[in-house]
Enzyme design. Sequence first.
Site, PDB file in Angstrom:
ATOM      1  N   SER A 171      68.199  25.922  28.725  1.00 30.34           N
ATOM      2  CA  SER A 171      68.322  25.220  30.005  1.00 30.34           C
ATOM      3  C   SER A 171      67.614  26.022  31.081  1.00 30.34           C
ATOM      4  O   SER A 171      67.542  27.250  31.018  1.00 30.34           O
ATOM      5  CB  SER A 171      69.799  24.989  30.351  1.00 30.34           C
ATOM      6  OG  SER A 171      70.456  26.220  30.573  1.00 30.34           O
ATOM      7  N   GLY A 224      67.869  25.341  34.809  1.00 33.18           N
ATOM      8  CA  GLY A 224      68.284  24.883  36.133  1.00 33.18           C
ATOM      9  C   GLY A 224      67.769  23.488  36.449  1.00 33.18           C
ATOM     10  O   GLY A 224      67.822  22.585  35.600  1.00 33.18           O
ATOM     11  N   GLY A 256      65.704  21.204  34.212  1.00 37.39           N
ATOM     12  CA  GLY A 256      66.275  20.533  33.041  1.00 37.39           C
ATOM     13  C   GLY A 256      66.367  21.430  31.825  1.00 37.39           C
ATOM     14  O   GLY A 256      66.723  22.603  31.937  1.00 37.39           O
ATOM     15  N   GLY A 262      75.620  24.417  33.228  1.00 38.91           N
ATOM     16  CA  GLY A 262      75.342  24.742  31.825  1.00 38.91           C
ATOM     17  C   GLY A 262      76.558  24.473  30.940  1.00 38.91           C
ATOM     18  O   GLY A 262      76.414  24.080  29.770  1.00 38.91           O
ATOM     19  N   ASP A 263      77.741  24.675  31.491  1.00 37.03           N
ATOM     20  CA  ASP A 263      78.960  24.401  30.713  1.00 37.03           C
ATOM     21  C   ASP A 263      79.106  22.897  30.461  1.00 37.03           C
ATOM     22  O   ASP A 263      79.531  22.466  29.391  1.00 37.03           O
ATOM     23  CB  ASP A 263      80.192  24.933  31.454  1.00 37.03           C
ATOM     24  CG  ASP A 263      80.067  26.419  31.766  1.00 37.03           C
ATOM     25  OD1 ASP A 263      79.409  27.130  30.984  1.00 37.03           O
ATOM     26  OD2 ASP A 263      80.596  26.855  32.801  1.00 37.03           O
TER      27      ASP A 263
HETATM   28  N1  LIG Z   1      69.679  21.199  40.862  1.00 36.39           N
HETATM   29  C1  LIG Z   1      69.830  20.512  39.729  1.00 36.39           C
HETATM   30  N2  LIG Z   1      69.558  19.195  39.678  1.00 36.39           N
HETATM   31  C2  LIG Z   1      69.703  18.481  38.562  1.00 36.39           C
HETATM   32  N3  LIG Z   1      70.139  19.020  37.390  1.00 36.39           N
HETATM   33  C3  LIG Z   1      70.438  20.328  37.368  1.00 36.39           C
HETATM   34  C4  LIG Z   1      70.298  21.142  38.525  1.00 36.39           C
HETATM   35  N4  LIG Z   1      70.695  22.408  38.206  1.00 36.39           N
HETATM   36  C5  LIG Z   1      71.053  22.369  36.906  1.00 36.39           C
HETATM   37  N5  LIG Z   1      70.894  21.135  36.397  1.00 36.39           N
HETATM   38  C6  LIG Z   1      71.204  20.689  35.025  1.00 36.39           C
HETATM   39  O1  LIG Z   1      72.116  21.598  34.470  1.00 36.39           O
HETATM   40  C7  LIG Z   1      71.601  22.162  33.271  1.00 36.39           C
HETATM   41  C8  LIG Z   1      72.103  23.573  33.119  1.00 36.39           C
HETATM   42  O2  LIG Z   1      71.700  24.335  34.215  1.00 36.39           O
HETATM   43  P1  LIG Z   1      71.413  25.905  34.134  1.00 36.39           P
HETATM   44  O3  LIG Z   1      70.171  26.150  33.349  1.00 36.39           O
HETATM   45  O4  LIG Z   1      71.469  26.425  35.527  1.00 36.39           O
HETATM   46  O5  LIG Z   1      72.670  26.395  33.284  1.00 36.39           O
HETATM   47  P2  LIG Z   1      73.439  27.791  33.233  1.00 36.39           P
HETATM   48  O6  LIG Z   1      72.616  28.880  33.844  1.00 36.39           O
HETATM   49  O7  LIG Z   1      73.894  27.952  31.839  1.00 36.39           O
HETATM   50  O8  LIG Z   1      74.710  27.481  34.173  1.00 36.39           O
HETATM   51  P3  LIG Z   1      76.238  27.985  34.038  1.00 36.39           P
HETATM   52  O9  LIG Z   1      76.266  29.087  33.026  1.00 36.39           O
HETATM   53  O10 LIG Z   1      76.602  28.403  35.433  1.00 36.39           O
HETATM   54  O11 LIG Z   1      77.051  26.807  33.610  1.00 36.39           O
HETATM   55  C9  LIG Z   1      70.096  22.017  33.386  1.00 36.39           C
HETATM   56  O12 LIG Z   1      69.511  21.971  32.094  1.00 36.39           O
HETATM   57  C10 LIG Z   1      69.957  20.703  34.143  1.00 36.39           C
HETATM   58  O13 LIG Z   1      70.040  19.605  33.245  1.00 36.39           O
HETATM   59 MG   LIG Z   2      75.474  29.151  31.209  1.00 33.26          MG
END
Ligand SMILES: Nc1ncnc2c1ncn2[C@@H]1O[C@H](COP(=O)(O)OP(=O)(O)OP(=O)(O)O)[C@@H](O)[C@H]1O
Ligand SMILES: [Mg+2]
Length: 324
Positions: free
Chosen positions: A227, A229, A232, A258-259
């Site tokens: 992932s 942010g 996507g 991400g969760d």
């Molecule tokens: N600003 C945004 N707008 C739309 N979708 C988002 C946005 N931020 C995150 N996402 C969605 O959330 C998914 C996971 O985000 P991210 O990569 O930040 O996960 P993470 O770092 O594992 O987060 P966490 O560990 O805090 O749950 C992305 O793949 C995307 O689909």
């Molecule tokens: Mg995460």
Amino acid sequence: MIVTLTPNPALDITYAVDSVTLGSSHRVGSVRERAGGKGLNVAAVLTSMGREALAVAPVGEASASFFRADLGARGMAHRLIESPSPTRRSIAVVDASGDATLFNEAGAPQPGAVWDAVEEAVAGAGAPGSVLTISGSLPGGAPADLVARLTEHAQRLGLLVVVDVGGAPLAAALAQCPAIVKPNRVEAQAALAAVHGSACRSGIDRDDVVSLARGLVDAGARAAIVSDGADGLYLVHHDVSLHARLREPLSGNPTGAGDALTAALAATVERHGGLPAGRDAWIEALRHGVAWSAAAVLQPVAGDVDPDDVERLLSAVEVEENPA
Ligand SMILES: Nc1ncnc2c1ncn2[C@@H]1O[C@H](COP(=O)(O)OP(=O)(O)OP(=O)(O)O)[C@@H](O)[C@H]1O
Ligand SMILES: [Mg+2]
């Protein structure tokens, strides 16, 4: 049944203050406490989306009754393993403008018997075909191979495992060929650095998310979703290689997105009784992954999603082939 494991839960404490000034004392306007941790967020999202989930976590004896009451009030099924090691705290100091300053404790070491009890709880909860998610950090002193060991044990019992951890624990778990790994970009980079020792020898371009996902599959994952942010997510599974994201990124609170993605993936794997087979099935799975995780961005608290937001966002997801 989807069993969500949180190896390092936290008591999330939120202090509301007018403003934060380093080196001065502050009057706290209000205090909120909540049972927190990444796997608990996964279970909370699944529960909101009407899926059956069981949250498993080791919890310090002094915090156990609070965790039980809080999870019970949120309608979340749980199995807590009581431990003499106290549960860590994560403190968010939120000022009047909504900016948060975070203080996250690392988590105290757990006795080996607690990890054995966690392993037993997972084994007892999930029948063959169930899904196990393992999410988040490990407390200090946890065995380096803990996630790998849990993955191996669960898979031997016929569970499908979705791993959302990073760095060395993910590197070790890859050798057990989990069904899906879902790190973010930074976690994937750290895991592959741990697998290969030297990034320049691995042939992986650490700045290219598709290359990271491919590297995770080459290192053992059956499917890898990295992932990234608002950009996507990137999937690699056999010859299926796809990028999915929301057409227009949202502004909001990305913590816990991400969760929510992990929750969506677990729900898909449970429904299929395994990994989606082929490109079209993956496109459908990724549409849900993006919609669930984007819906989490719209909520002020990690672990919350509104099913109506998910429904609405599904039509705003675009999926394309990754460049070869
Ligand atoms: N600003 C945004 N707008 C739309 N979708 C988002 C946005 N931020 C995150 N996402 C969605 O959330 C998914 C996971 O985000 P991210 O990569 O930040 O996960 P993470 O770092 O594992 O987060 P966490 O560990 O805090 O749950 C992305 O793949 C995307 O689909
Ligand atoms: Mg995460």
